[in-house]
Structure formats: C-alpha cells, structure tokens
Design a protein around this motif. Structure first.
Motif, mmCIF file in Angstrom:
data_model
loop_
_atom_site.group_PDB
_atom_site.id
_atom_site.type_symbol
_atom_site.label_atom_id
_atom_site.label_comp_id
_atom_site.label_asym_id
_atom_site.label_seq_id
_atom_site.Cartn_x
_atom_site.Cartn_y
_atom_site.Cartn_z
ATOM 1 N N GLU A 5 0.827 -1.211 0.000
ATOM 2 C CA GLU A 5 0.000 0.000 0.000
ATOM 3 C C GLU A 5 0.862 1.262 0.000
ATOM 4 O OE1 GLU A 5 -2.510 -0.584 3.391
ATOM 5 O OE2 GLU A 5 -3.590 -2.246 2.438
ATOM 6 N N ARG A 6 1.942 1.249 0.763
ATOM 7 C CA ARG A 6 2.832 2.418 0.810
ATOM 8 C C ARG A 6 3.552 2.630 -0.519
ATOM 9 N NH1 ARG A 6 4.690 4.538 5.742
ATOM 10 N NH2 ARG A 6 3.450 3.782 7.474
ATOM 11 N N ILE A 7 4.014 1.553 -1.121
ATOM 12 C CA ILE A 7 4.745 1.665 -2.390
ATOM 13 C C ILE A 7 3.823 2.184 -3.484
ATOM 14 C CG2 ILE A 7 5.874 0.330 -4.214
ATOM 15 C CD1 ILE A 7 7.044 -1.442 -1.948
ATOM 16 N N VAL A 8 2.611 1.632 -3.567
ATOM 17 C CA VAL A 8 1.665 2.057 -4.601
ATOM 18 C C VAL A 8 1.295 3.523 -4.411
ATOM 19 C CG1 VAL A 8 -0.715 1.730 -5.404
ATOM 20 C CG2 VAL A 8 0.778 -0.225 -5.136
ATOM 21 N N ALA A 9 1.173 3.962 -3.162
ATOM 22 C CA ALA A 9 0.817 5.354 -2.899
ATOM 23 C C ALA A 9 1.992 6.304 -3.144
ATOM 24 C CB ALA A 9 0.330 5.508 -1.462
ATOM 25 N N SER A 10 3.213 5.828 -2.988
ATOM 26 C CA SER A 10 4.386 6.698 -3.046
ATOM 27 C C SER A 10 5.028 6.794 -4.426
ATOM 28 C CB SER A 10 5.448 6.217 -2.064
ATOM 29 O OG SER A 10 4.941 6.195 -0.759
ATOM 30 N N TYR A 11 5.074 5.699 -5.149
ATOM 31 C CA TYR A 11 5.790 5.669 -6.421
ATOM 32 C C TYR A 11 4.812 5.898 -7.568
ATOM 33 C CZ TYR A 11 9.694 3.691 -3.829
ATOM 34 O OH TYR A 11 10.709 3.485 -2.944
ATOM 35 N N ARG A 12 5.200 6.716 -8.519
ATOM 36 C CA ARG A 12 4.368 6.973 -9.686
ATOM 37 C C ARG A 12 5.247 7.053 -10.912
ATOM 38 N NH1 ARG A 12 -1.171 8.326 -8.248
ATOM 39 N NH2 ARG A 12 -1.232 7.303 -6.235
ATOM 40 N N PRO A 13 4.849 6.801 -12.078
ATOM 41 C CA PRO A 13 3.594 6.209 -12.490
ATOM 42 C C PRO A 13 3.613 4.687 -12.429
ATOM 43 C CG PRO A 13 4.832 6.831 -14.430
ATOM 44 C CD PRO A 13 5.641 7.240 -13.222
ATOM 45 N N THR A 14 4.806 4.063 -12.595
ATOM 46 C CA THR A 14 4.874 2.597 -12.564
ATOM 47 C C THR A 14 6.035 2.146 -11.682
ATOM 48 O OG1 THR A 14 6.284 2.535 -14.523
ATOM 49 C CG2 THR A 14 3.897 2.308 -14.885
ATOM 50 N N VAL A 15 5.933 0.912 -11.231
ATOM 51 C CA VAL A 15 7.002 0.278 -10.449
ATOM 52 C C VAL A 15 7.191 -1.128 -11.014
ATOM 53 C CG1 VAL A 15 7.695 -0.540 -8.166
ATOM 54 C CG2 VAL A 15 6.398 1.552 -8.374
ATOM 55 N N SER A 16 8.421 -1.558 -11.103
ATOM 56 C CA SER A 16 8.690 -2.877 -11.668
ATOM 57 C C SER A 16 8.326 -3.979 -10.668
ATOM 58 C CB SER A 16 10.158 -3.010 -12.064
ATOM 59 O OG SER A 16 10.968 -3.071 -10.920
ATOM 60 N N VAL A 17 7.961 -5.112 -11.212
ATOM 61 C CA VAL A 17 7.645 -6.282 -10.384
ATOM 62 C C VAL A 17 8.914 -6.728 -9.654
ATOM 63 C CG1 VAL A 17 6.859 -8.686 -10.443
ATOM 64 C CG2 VAL A 17 5.763 -6.972 -11.887
ATOM 65 N N GLU A 18 10.044 -6.560 -10.290
ATOM 66 C CA GLU A 18 11.330 -6.908 -9.668
ATOM 67 C C GLU A 18 11.577 -6.065 -8.413
ATOM 68 O OE1 GLU A 18 14.848 -8.790 -8.883
ATOM 69 O OE2 GLU A 18 13.328 -9.373 -10.342
ATOM 70 N N PHE A 19 11.204 -4.788 -8.458
ATOM 71 C CA PHE A 19 11.336 -3.933 -7.275
ATOM 72 C C PHE A 19 10.490 -4.476 -6.124
ATOM 73 C CE2 PHE A 19 9.758 -0.487 -4.596
ATOM 74 C CZ PHE A 19 10.946 0.040 -4.136
ATOM 75 N N PHE A 20 9.253 -4.863 -6.426
ATOM 76 C CA PHE A 20 8.388 -5.459 -5.398
ATOM 77 C C PHE A 20 9.010 -6.741 -4.850
ATOM 78 C CE2 PHE A 20 4.922 -2.866 -7.198
ATOM 79 C CZ PHE A 20 4.353 -2.395 -6.021
#
Length: 135
Positions: free
Chosen positions: A78-93
C-alpha cells in the motif's frame, strides 16, 4: 608443585565458567535486541528494516516472524503504490517485499489488486505495475 597446579586449574575452570556465562548473557542480549528491533519495525511500518531483520533472524525467530510477514507485505504494498508513480517494476516489489521468485511476487500483486502494464509486444508476463490505477 601440586598446589600450584590445583590453583591454576581452579582459576582456569572458573574463568571458563565465567566465559560460558558471559557468552550466554551476550546471546540473550542479542536475541532481545533483535526482538525489540523487529517490534519497532512492525510498529513503525518500516518494511525495509523488518525484511533485513527477517533475513538475519537468530535461532528460530524467523519462524515467529513468519506470522508477521503477510501483514508487513500488505502494508508495504500500500505504501509503495501510494508513493511511487507512475509505474514500479515487479522486480522492485520482489526485492522490497523479500519474495523468492517473480511468480510468487506476481501472485501476491494480483491478490492485492495491482494493475499490470504490458510494455512491449512480447506477450510474456508483465513487468510493471501501474501505481495510479492500482488500489
């Protein structure tokens, strides 16, 4: 001469006992410090510290921490989705949430409501999560 040997043996024995007691006390302190750091990481929603401690868990404390992993991952998502924009890699997760492989990471992201972005026409699995449209 035998009195000196007996005295030396007694001194060595008591020093050895002291060393064992000291080692046990030091280990207890280390275990307690680790537990306090884990508790602080959970209370403050600090997923980076939590997973660093999870990786270096002492004795059997990793099994106790297993009960908290899902909760910490959900909060971190929830924090990552709210903080990072516009996209985040699956590898980062995968790295941030301490998953073993990308398949497990994608499964967690799908269950959490992530919206994937397919970049390229390869038709393979998506490598990006759209943070703006994800919950």
């Amino acid at each position: 001469m035998t009195k000196e040997l007996l005295n030396a043996h007694a001194v060595t024995k008591s020093a050895g006992t002291r060393d064992v007691k000291e080692d046990k006390r030091r280990q207890r302190t280390t275990n307690c410090e680790h537990a306090v750091l884990v508790a602080k990481a959970v209370i403050h929603n600090d997923y980076h510290t939590f997973f660093r401690l999870y990786e270096s868990a002492l004795n059997l404390s990793a099994y106790l921490m297993d009960f908290l992993v899902q909760r910490v991952r959900q909060g971190a998502y929830e924090r990552i989705v709210a903080s990072y924009r516009p996209t985040v890699s699956v590898e980062f997760f995968r790295e941030a949430l301490f998953f073993h492989d990308l398949k497990e990471t994608r499964q967690f992201l799908e269950q959490s409501g992530a919206v994937f972005v397919n970049e390229g026409s390869g038709g393979g699995p998506p490598f990006w999560v759209d943070c703006k449209t994800s919950r």
